[in-house]
Design a protein around this motif. Structure first.
Motif, short mmCIF file in Angstrom:
data_model
loop_
_atom_site.label_atom_id
_atom_site.label_comp_id
_atom_site.label_asym_id
_atom_site.label_seq_id
_atom_site.Cartn_x
_atom_site.Cartn_y
_atom_site.Cartn_z
N TRP A 38 -94.08 23.45 -59.52
CA TRP A 38 -94.76 22.55 -60.45
C TRP A 38 -93.70 21.98 -61.40
CZ3 TRP A 38 -100.11 21.56 -61.00
CH2 TRP A 38 -100.52 20.98 -62.21
N ILE A 39 -93.33 20.73 -61.21
CA ILE A 39 -92.25 20.11 -61.97
C ILE A 39 -92.84 19.35 -63.15
CG2 ILE A 39 -90.30 18.52 -61.86
CD1 ILE A 39 -90.24 19.06 -58.80
N THR A 40 -92.27 19.56 -64.33
CA THR A 40 -92.77 18.90 -65.53
C THR A 40 -91.62 18.69 -66.50
OG1 THR A 40 -94.51 19.00 -67.22
CG2 THR A 40 -93.37 21.05 -66.74
N ARG A 41 -91.88 18.00 -67.59
CA ARG A 41 -90.87 17.80 -68.62
C ARG A 41 -90.75 19.07 -69.46
NH1 ARG A 41 -88.29 13.60 -66.44
NH2 ARG A 41 -89.54 11.68 -66.41
N ARG A 42 -89.57 19.30 -70.00
CA ARG A 42 -89.35 20.50 -70.79
C ARG A 42 -90.25 20.56 -72.02
NH1 ARG A 42 -83.30 21.81 -72.59
NH2 ARG A 42 -83.65 19.95 -73.87
N ASN A 43 -90.60 19.40 -72.56
CA ASN A 43 -91.46 19.38 -73.76
C ASN A 43 -92.94 19.23 -73.42
OD1 ASN A 43 -91.50 16.75 -72.91
ND2 ASN A 43 -90.84 15.85 -74.85
N ALA A 44 -93.31 19.33 -72.13
CA ALA A 44 -94.71 19.13 -71.74
C ALA A 44 -95.49 20.43 -71.62
CB ALA A 44 -94.78 18.38 -70.40
N TRP A 45 -94.80 21.56 -71.58
CA TRP A 45 -95.51 22.83 -71.46
C TRP A 45 -95.51 23.54 -72.81
CZ3 TRP A 45 -93.26 27.69 -72.16
CH2 TRP A 45 -91.86 27.71 -72.26
N ARG A 46 -96.44 24.47 -72.98
CA ARG A 46 -96.60 25.16 -74.26
C ARG A 46 -96.86 26.65 -74.03
NH1 ARG A 46 -94.88 21.02 -75.59
NH2 ARG A 46 -95.69 19.47 -77.07
N LEU A 47 -96.53 27.45 -75.04
CA LEU A 47 -96.88 28.87 -75.02
C LEU A 47 -98.28 29.04 -75.61
CD1 LEU A 47 -93.73 30.87 -76.21
CD2 LEU A 47 -94.76 30.83 -73.94
N ARG A 48 -99.01 30.00 -75.06
CA ARG A 48 -100.34 30.30 -75.57
C ARG A 48 -100.51 31.81 -75.69
NH1 ARG A 48 -104.90 31.27 -72.56
NH2 ARG A 48 -104.05 30.26 -70.70
#
Length: 224
Positions: free
Chosen positions: A142-152
């Motif tokens: 799953w490829i995404t931008r470094r600033n597109a994912w978040r911790l929860r």
């Protein structure tokens, strides 16, 4: 495909290699004969156990989960197909090339009939969230931008990664590109476990919405 025939990314090429010829991922713990953690390179690597400081360093220093080097603008999560539905991962992201390599050579991911080795498993905590212990048969990059994912934060005090919107998805079965039929079969097999945690009409509708959203990122060939 034999592991020797798969080109190693730069970060993976610097990793130590175990007795089978597999690079030891940066996240893996090294244990002595009594299952005590020792410095990397000492004792034996245990791929099933995360080193004591690895999660913290990966999250705070933006290190690749597989090779340990700093990540770039684009990152990738290696996951099972159900993660395309709930968009969560218990593991931090990696370089795209490292994630792609892992999906193609990891023994568990590339052998659909392989099972998790539980024998002589060192003591430790299960990851947060809902863990499916089955072999999904297909691997998702799953490829995404470094600033597109978040911790929860989770209710049990752990953390999960919300993996965000992908810029690209790659699917593998036995180390080769997966077909839509193979991915559909894996999702169908894994859904009952997710459905166990669904309560009421609203949650069932939400699960249906998430499944539909995930369908946009499945392989494009028609299901058998």
């Amino acid at each position: 495909m034999p592991i020797a025939d798969v080109p190693r990314p730069r970060g993976v090429d610097r990793l130590p290699v175990d007795h089978r010829g597999y690079p030891v991922p940066w996240f893996a713990a090294w244990l002595d004969e009594d299952d005590n953690e020792v410095p990397p390179g000492q004792g034996k690597p245990e791929f099933r156990v995360v080193g004591s400081d690895r999660l913290y360093r990966a999250l705070t220093l933006a290190r690749c989960w597989i090779c340990g080097l700093p990540t770039a603008r684009d990152v990738a999560f290696v996951a099972g197909p159900m993660c395309a539905i709930n968009r969560t991962s218990a593991e931090p992201p990696s370089h795209v090339e490292c994630a792609d390599y892992a999906a193609r050579v990891c023994p568990f991911l590339t052998h659909p009939k392989a099972t998790r080795r539980e024998a002589n498993m060192p003591a430790g905590e299960d990851p947060p969230g809902i863990m499916l212990r089955r072999n999904p048969g297909v691997a998702l990059v799953w490829i995404t931008r470094r600033n597109a994912w978040r911790l929860r934060r989770t209710g049990d005090g752990g953390v999960l990664c919300d993996i965000g919107e992908p810029t690209e998805t790659r699917w593998y079965h036995a180390g080769q590109p997966a077909t839509r039929a193979q991915v559909d079969a894996s999702i169908e097999e894994g859904l009952p476990e997710l459905e166990k945690h669904v309560r009421g009409t609203n949650e069932r509708l939400e699960l249906a919405r998430l499944i539909h959203r995930a369908s946009r990122h499945l392989p494009k060939d028609s299901a058998a």
